[in-house]
Design a protein around this motif. Structure first.
Motif, PDB file in Angstrom:
ATOM      1  N   ALA A 123       1.072  -1.122   0.109  1.00 20.01           N
ATOM      2  CA  ALA A 123       0.036  -0.144  -0.177  1.00 20.01           C
ATOM      3  C   ALA A 123       0.907   1.344   0.078  1.00 20.01           C
ATOM      4  CB  ALA A 123      -0.943   0.035   1.333  1.00 20.01           C
ATOM      5  N   LEU A 124       2.009   1.200   0.737  1.00 18.07           N
ATOM      6  CA  LEU A 124       2.959   2.182   0.782  1.00 18.07           C
ATOM      7  C   LEU A 124       3.525   2.663  -0.717  1.00 18.07           C
ATOM      8  CD1 LEU A 124       4.873   2.058   4.219  1.00 18.07           C
ATOM      9  CD2 LEU A 124       3.215   3.852   3.505  1.00 18.07           C
ATOM     10  N   SER A 125       3.908   1.350  -1.100  1.00 20.70           N
ATOM     11  CA  SER A 125       4.621   1.453  -2.445  1.00 20.70           C
ATOM     12  C   SER A 125       3.596   2.190  -3.457  1.00 20.70           C
ATOM     13  CB  SER A 125       5.313   0.170  -2.849  1.00 20.70           C
ATOM     14  OG  SER A 125       4.388  -0.874  -3.074  1.00 20.70           O
ATOM     15  N   HIS A 126       2.318   1.643  -3.484  1.00 21.69           N
ATOM     16  CA  HIS A 126       1.678   2.078  -4.390  1.00 21.69           C
ATOM     17  C   HIS A 126       0.728   3.325  -4.071  1.00 21.69           C
ATOM     18  CE1 HIS A 126       1.052  -2.252  -5.432  1.00 21.69           C
ATOM     19  NE2 HIS A 126       2.131  -1.962  -6.268  1.00 21.69           N
ATOM     20  N   ARG A 127       1.068   3.954  -2.939  1.00 22.68           N
ATOM     21  CA  ARG A 127       0.430   5.192  -2.526  1.00 22.68           C
ATOM     22  C   ARG A 127      -0.843   5.141  -2.385  1.00 22.68           C
ATOM     23  NH1 ARG A 127       4.885   6.626  -5.500  1.00 22.68           N
ATOM     24  NH2 ARG A 127       6.462   7.968  -4.479  1.00 22.68           N
ATOM     25  N   ASN A 128      -1.403   3.911  -1.998  1.00 21.82           N
ATOM     26  CA  ASN A 128      -2.997   3.608  -1.792  1.00 21.82           C
ATOM     27  C   ASN A 128      -3.369   3.958  -0.493  1.00 21.82           C
ATOM     28  OD1 ASN A 128      -5.367   2.589  -1.469  1.00 21.82           O
ATOM     29  ND2 ASN A 128      -5.232   0.886  -2.844  1.00 21.82           N
ATOM     30  N   PHE A 129      -3.889   5.254  -0.056  1.00 20.04           N
ATOM     31  CA  PHE A 129      -4.151   5.750   0.994  1.00 20.04           C
ATOM     32  C   PHE A 129      -5.378   5.136   1.899  1.00 20.04           C
ATOM     33  CE2 PHE A 129      -5.670   8.803   4.287  1.00 20.04           C
ATOM     34  CZ  PHE A 129      -4.930   9.040   5.093  1.00 20.04           C
ATOM     35  N   ALA A 130      -6.055   4.528   1.297  1.00 19.17           N
ATOM     36  CA  ALA A 130      -7.443   3.786   1.738  1.00 19.17           C
ATOM     37  C   ALA A 130      -6.807   2.511   2.215  1.00 19.17           C
ATOM     38  CB  ALA A 130      -8.467   3.909   0.789  1.00 19.17           C
ATOM     39  N   GLN A 131      -6.031   1.856   1.618  1.00 17.86           N
ATOM     40  CA  GLN A 131      -5.503   0.352   1.915  1.00 17.86           C
ATOM     41  C   GLN A 131      -4.621   0.528   3.142  1.00 17.86           C
ATOM     42  OE1 GLN A 131      -6.600  -2.238   0.745  1.00 17.86           O
ATOM     43  NE2 GLN A 131      -4.843  -3.756   1.852  1.00 17.86           N
ATOM     44  N   PHE A 132      -3.783   1.868   3.012  1.00 18.22           N
ATOM     45  CA  PHE A 132      -2.899   2.203   4.379  1.00 18.22           C
ATOM     46  C   PHE A 132      -3.767   2.262   5.660  1.00 18.22           C
ATOM     47  CE2 PHE A 132      -1.047   5.579   6.644  1.00 18.22           C
ATOM     48  CZ  PHE A 132       0.201   5.104   7.057  1.00 18.22           C
ATOM     49  N   LEU A 133      -4.884   2.973   5.337  1.00 16.20           N
ATOM     50  CA  LEU A 133      -5.624   3.023   6.737  1.00 16.20           C
ATOM     51  C   LEU A 133      -6.041   1.837   7.070  1.00 16.20           C
ATOM     52  CD1 LEU A 133      -7.353   6.532   6.159  1.00 16.20           C
ATOM     53  CD2 LEU A 133      -5.500   6.147   7.476  1.00 16.20           C
ATOM     54  N   ASP A 134      -6.691   1.132   6.151  1.00 16.26           N
ATOM     55  CA  ASP A 134      -7.353  -0.203   6.734  1.00 16.26           C
ATOM     56  C   ASP A 134      -6.190  -0.995   7.444  1.00 16.26           C
ATOM     57  OD1 ASP A 134      -9.605   0.406   5.635  1.00 16.26           O
ATOM     58  OD2 ASP A 134      -9.241  -0.602   3.557  1.00 16.26           O
ATOM     59  N   GLN A 135      -4.911  -1.094   6.658  1.00 17.24           N
ATOM     60  CA  GLN A 135      -3.773  -1.985   7.320  1.00 17.24           C
ATOM     61  C   GLN A 135      -3.384  -1.416   8.688  1.00 17.24           C
ATOM     62  OE1 GLN A 135      -2.836  -4.782   6.117  1.00 17.24           O
ATOM     63  NE2 GLN A 135      -4.491  -4.678   4.671  1.00 17.24           N
ATOM     64  N   LEU A 136      -3.512  -0.125   8.998  1.00 15.66           N
ATOM     65  CA  LEU A 136      -3.403   0.541  10.221  1.00 15.66           C
ATOM     66  C   LEU A 136      -4.270  -0.074  11.410  1.00 15.66           C
ATOM     67  CD1 LEU A 136      -2.303   4.072   9.782  1.00 15.66           C
ATOM     68  CD2 LEU A 136      -0.681   2.226  10.245  1.00 15.66           C
ATOM     69  N   GLY A 137      -5.289  -0.141  10.885  1.00 16.04           N
ATOM     70  CA  GLY A 137      -6.274  -0.713  11.805  1.00 16.04           C
ATOM     71  C   GLY A 137      -6.222  -2.192  12.103  1.00 16.04           C
ATOM     72  N   ILE A 138      -5.780  -3.117  11.068  1.00 20.01           N
ATOM     73  CA  ILE A 138      -5.631  -4.383  11.432  1.00 20.01           C
ATOM     74  C   ILE A 138      -4.483  -4.425  12.418  1.00 20.01           C
ATOM     75  CG2 ILE A 138      -4.767  -6.479   9.996  1.00 20.01           C
ATOM     76  CD1 ILE A 138      -6.305  -5.637   7.797  1.00 20.01           C
ATOM     77  N   PHE A 139      -3.086  -3.739  12.204  1.00 22.22           N
ATOM     78  CA  PHE A 139      -2.152  -3.511  12.868  1.00 22.22           C
ATOM     79  C   PHE A 139      -2.748  -3.317  14.438  1.00 22.22           C
ATOM     80  CE2 PHE A 139       0.907  -1.158  15.236  1.00 22.22           C
ATOM     81  CZ  PHE A 139       2.066  -2.005  15.224  1.00 22.22           C
ATOM     82  N   GLY A 140      -3.504  -2.405  14.539  1.00 20.33           N
ATOM     83  CA  GLY A 140      -3.969  -2.032  16.155  1.00 20.33           C
ATOM     84  C   GLY A 140      -4.565  -3.294  16.430  1.00 20.33           C
ATOM     85  N   LEU A 141      -5.507  -3.881  15.865  1.00 14.93           N
ATOM     86  CA  LEU A 141      -6.093  -5.230  16.412  1.00 14.93           C
ATOM     87  C   LEU A 141      -4.902  -6.309  16.942  1.00 14.93           C
ATOM     88  CD1 LEU A 141      -8.625  -6.719  17.081  1.00 14.93           C
ATOM     89  CD2 LEU A 141      -8.715  -7.418  14.719  1.00 14.93           C
ATOM     90  N   ILE A 142      -4.103  -6.487  15.893  1.00 13.41           N
ATOM     91  CA  ILE A 142      -3.253  -7.695  16.184  1.00 13.41           C
ATOM     92  C   ILE A 142      -2.221  -7.229  17.381  1.00 13.41           C
ATOM     93  CG2 ILE A 142      -1.243  -9.026  14.974  1.00 13.41           C
ATOM     94  CD1 ILE A 142      -2.479  -8.483  12.296  1.00 13.41           C
ATOM     95  N   ALA A 143      -1.739  -6.007  17.189  1.00 10.37           N
ATOM     96  CA  ALA A 143      -0.620  -5.430  18.272  1.00 10.37           C
ATOM     97  C   ALA A 143      -1.414  -5.507  19.640  1.00 10.37           C
ATOM     98  CB  ALA A 143      -0.233  -4.301  18.034  1.00 10.37           C
ATOM     99  N   GLY A 144      -2.704  -5.153  19.887  1.00 12.19           N
ATOM    100  CA  GLY A 144      -3.400  -4.940  21.147  1.00 12.19           C
ATOM    101  C   GLY A 144      -3.610  -6.494  21.563  1.00 12.19           C
ATOM    102  N   THR A 145      -3.918  -7.342  20.743  1.00 12.79           N
ATOM    103  CA  THR A 145      -3.677  -8.881  21.250  1.00 12.79           C
ATOM    104  C   THR A 145      -2.388  -9.309  21.679  1.00 12.79           C
ATOM    105  OG1 THR A 145      -5.606  -9.185  19.499  1.00 12.79           O
ATOM    106  CG2 THR A 145      -4.669 -11.129  20.379  1.00 12.79           C
ATOM    107  N   LEU A 146      -1.457  -9.067  20.712  1.00  9.01           N
ATOM    108  CA  LEU A 146      -0.043  -9.340  21.219  1.00  9.01           C
ATOM    109  C   LEU A 146       0.218  -8.867  22.717  1.00  9.01           C
ATOM    110  CD1 LEU A 146       1.788  -9.435  17.687  1.00  9.01           C
ATOM    111  CD2 LEU A 146       1.261 -11.548  19.210  1.00  9.01           C
ATOM    112  N   LEU A 147      -0.457  -7.571  22.792  1.00  6.91           N
ATOM    113  CA  LEU A 147       0.127  -6.869  24.168  1.00  6.91           C
ATOM    114  C   LEU A 147      -0.484  -7.507  25.249  1.00  6.91           C
ATOM    115  CD1 LEU A 147       1.178  -4.467  25.605  1.00  6.91           C
ATOM    116  CD2 LEU A 147      -0.890  -3.095  25.220  1.00  6.91           C
TER     117      LEU A 147
END
Length: 603
Positions: free
Chosen positions: A75-99
């Motif tokens: 998403a970063l390499s393609h400059r896809n901002f919507a996909q970038f935000l979606d992936q940030l949300g997924i990261f928050g869910l995964i990171a919160g569970t790992l925490l």
């Protein structure tokens, strides 16, 4: 007594046994048996299972996090901002569970350390304080020095390192098993082109991780293999220094009176030099190892990219795929590098295990008989009668014997055993008490009758004065009136209001008062027999008359055996004589600290 020397092969056999027992597997088996027998066994099993579950869940979360790399970086390499935000949300869910999993694992790990220490120290104390073992251990050579250090500091350090290393190894193994599959699939079709030919290497990045980590492990082992011995030496010297400091503190009165501070300072300085020398050797070893671990650590920053670069430049990976492959490679090689990253800790753990396992083996081995010297026969005899038959006592410094070959002491009789200086009076006291079994002859105790032993230096356990008087029995067995009356009889009535005060009574009371307190114990316990080691010799005439009055009026049926000097008192009805036995050979000491001392009879 046995006048034959041990077999000449005993030394090599003992050395071979020491080598075998110093190996890792026997030591781990011994410590596992100790923990399996501990009351916290079920708790340890539950905690271990919970940690395994949390680590497995964490590994799954890390797989999901590693997979997240590809769409995020794409998403970063393609400059896809919507996909970038979606992936940030997924990261928050995964990171919160790992925490949450990380916090839970930390709590479980610290609790496991606590329970491991509880189980191990409990078993060590129970094994050490089996009647007679601790005494025999003090005569077993170097292994009997500083048992407190081994049960306190070494056991704590061992359980903490064991938990950290064990959980780290489990986590690395699970991560390795999960990420190898990912890394293999990413590099399964990789091929080299060389001299016009195509060379296919399935799972190229997996083999690269294995070679990279394997070389690091081999070099680390070669450089750091002496760290186990260096750690063990440091712990031994630290224990010596601690013992010297405690000894000086315990005897500071006598040292000050004799102006011995400079001499004690010199001794402590020697122990300190030993600590510094051992620590310097350890620092040198750790420094040499750091060249390897730090060198590989820094190179690891670029190693995943270098390994995955051929796939990326060949067009087989996108930029996101490159980051995915790099992350998987990093997880695999980190798991394989567990040995390298933890080598100094493993060496520390191995040295601590050597000390604790060796101590436990020696403690348990105190009950194993060996053939260095013949032994006195201990048995239960007739009720109301203490019998000694042809008693001869062997020791490294010489041998002694009772001049009277056959002795029968009836209940209520008062007997004095006299001996000149150097005749081994305290050794006779230990022999009659069942603590020193080397020699010849037999001792028959009055069947079913308690014997109270009073050594030259009384032991006053920490606690209330009531607990000191009741020791080792429960205070519930003795009424307050009996305790107060006993203190009054020995001239310590001023301590009656302090019966329930918690103090260091061995520091509060002078030597005469401590002896008087020991006699007060006799008064409330009312034993049928009392064995005394030279205590009455140190009393002044007034105090001695008071003691005689106590036994005459308060304990008329108590049999008294007193070992002392040649100045007999009218209180005693019979005098026996302890003399040197010039016809016997000295006790042959154990060839090494590994030689085990025999068990004493249960009296």
């Amino acid at each position: 007594m046995n006048n034959d020397r041990p077999d000449a092969t005993a030394g090599p056999k003992a050395d071979a046994e020491e080598v075998a027992n110093a190996r890792l597997v026997p030591q781990l088996e011994m410590m596992a048996r100790a923990l399996w027998a501990a009351p916290v066994r079920n708790t340890l099993i539950l905690l271990s299972g919970s940690i395994f579950f949390v680590i497995a869940a964490t590994a799954y979360g890390q797989i999901r996090l590693n997979s997240w790399n590809q769409p995020f970086y794409d998403a970063l390499s393609h400059r896809n901002f919507a996909q970038f935000l979606d992936q940030l949300g997924i990261f928050g869910l995964i990171a919160g569970t790992l925490l949450v999993l990380n916090v839970g694992q930390r709590w479980l790990t610290e609790t496991l350390k606590l329970k491991l220490r509880q189980g191990l120290v409990h078993e060590l104390i129970q094994d050490w304080l089996v009647p007679g073992r601790a005494f025999r251990l003090t005569n077993a050579g170097a292994i009997g020095v500083n048992p407190d250090q081994r049960m306190h500091e070494d056991a704590r350090h061992l359980t903490e390192l064991s938990a950290d290393l064990g959980i780290g190894l489990l986590q690395s193994s699970i991560l390795l098993a999960t990420f190898v599959k990912v890394l293999w699939s990413l590099s399964n079709n990789f091929a080299f082109h060389f001299d016009g030919r195509q060379i296919v290497i399935p799972g190229y990045m997996v083999w690269a991780a294995v070679l990279y980590s394997g070389s690091a492990s081999l070099v680390s082992y070669w450089v750091g293999k002496t760290l186990v011995d260096r750690n063990a030496e440091r712990y031994a010297r630290e224990a010596d220094l601690r013992f010297s400091l405690v000894r000086v503190n315990e005897h500071i009165d006598a040292i000050t009176l004799n102006g011995g501070e400079p001499d004690e300072a010199r001794r402590i300085e020697l122990d300190l030099k030993g600590v510094l020398k051992a620590t310097t050797r350890l620092v040198t070893g750790l420094t040499n190892l750091t060249w390897i671990t730090a060198g590989y650590g820094w190179f690891t920053l670029v190693a995943p990219i270098l390994v995955a670069a051929p796939l990326y430049f060949a067009g087989n990976l996108t930029f996101g795929g490159l980051m995915l492959a790099s992350g998987a490679f990093l997880q695999v090689q980190s798991s394989l590098r567990w040995f390298v990253d933890n080598f100094s800790t493993i060496a520390d753990w191995r040295a601590t295990l050597l000390r604790v396992a060796g101590f436990r083996r020696a403690v348990i081995g105190m009950d194993v008989m060996h053939d260095v010297e013949s032994r006195i026969n201990y048995a239960a005899g007739k009720a109301g009668e203490f019998e000694i038959d042809d008693l001869r006592i062997a020791s490294p410094s010489g041998c002694s014997m009772l001049q009277e070959r056959k002795v029968q002491i009836k209940g209520g009789e008062r007997v004095l055993i006299v001996g000149e200086s150097g005749a081994g009076k305290t050794l006779l006291f230990r022999t009659l008490a069942g603590l020193w079994p080397w020699g010849r002859g037999s001792i028959a105790y009055p069947s079913g009758e308690e014997i109270l032993y009073i050594p030259r230096t009384p032991y006053l356990p920490p606690g209330t004065l009531r607990e000191v008087l009741a020791y080792p029995k429960s205070t519930d067995l003795f009424e307050t009136a009996a305790c107060s009356g006993a203190l009054r009889c020995v001239g310590l009535q001023r301590l009656t209001p302090e019966l329930d005060s918690m103090r260091r009574w061995d520091r509060e009371l002078n030597e005469d008062e401590q002896q008087a307190l020991a006699l007060a114990r006799v008064l409330i316990h009312k034993p049928p027999w009392v064995l005394i080691d030279e205590v009455l010799d140190s009393l002044d005439d007034k105090t001695l008359d008071r003691v005689v009055e106590i036994f005459t009026q308060e304990l008329p049926n108590c049999g008294v055996i007193h070992i002392g000097r040649s100045d007999a008192h009218q209180f005693f009805s019979r005098v026996l004589h302890l003399v040197n036995d010039s016809t016997a050979k000295k006790l042959i000491p154990p060839a090494s600290p590994a030689a085990l001392l025999p068990a004493t009879a249960n009296t």
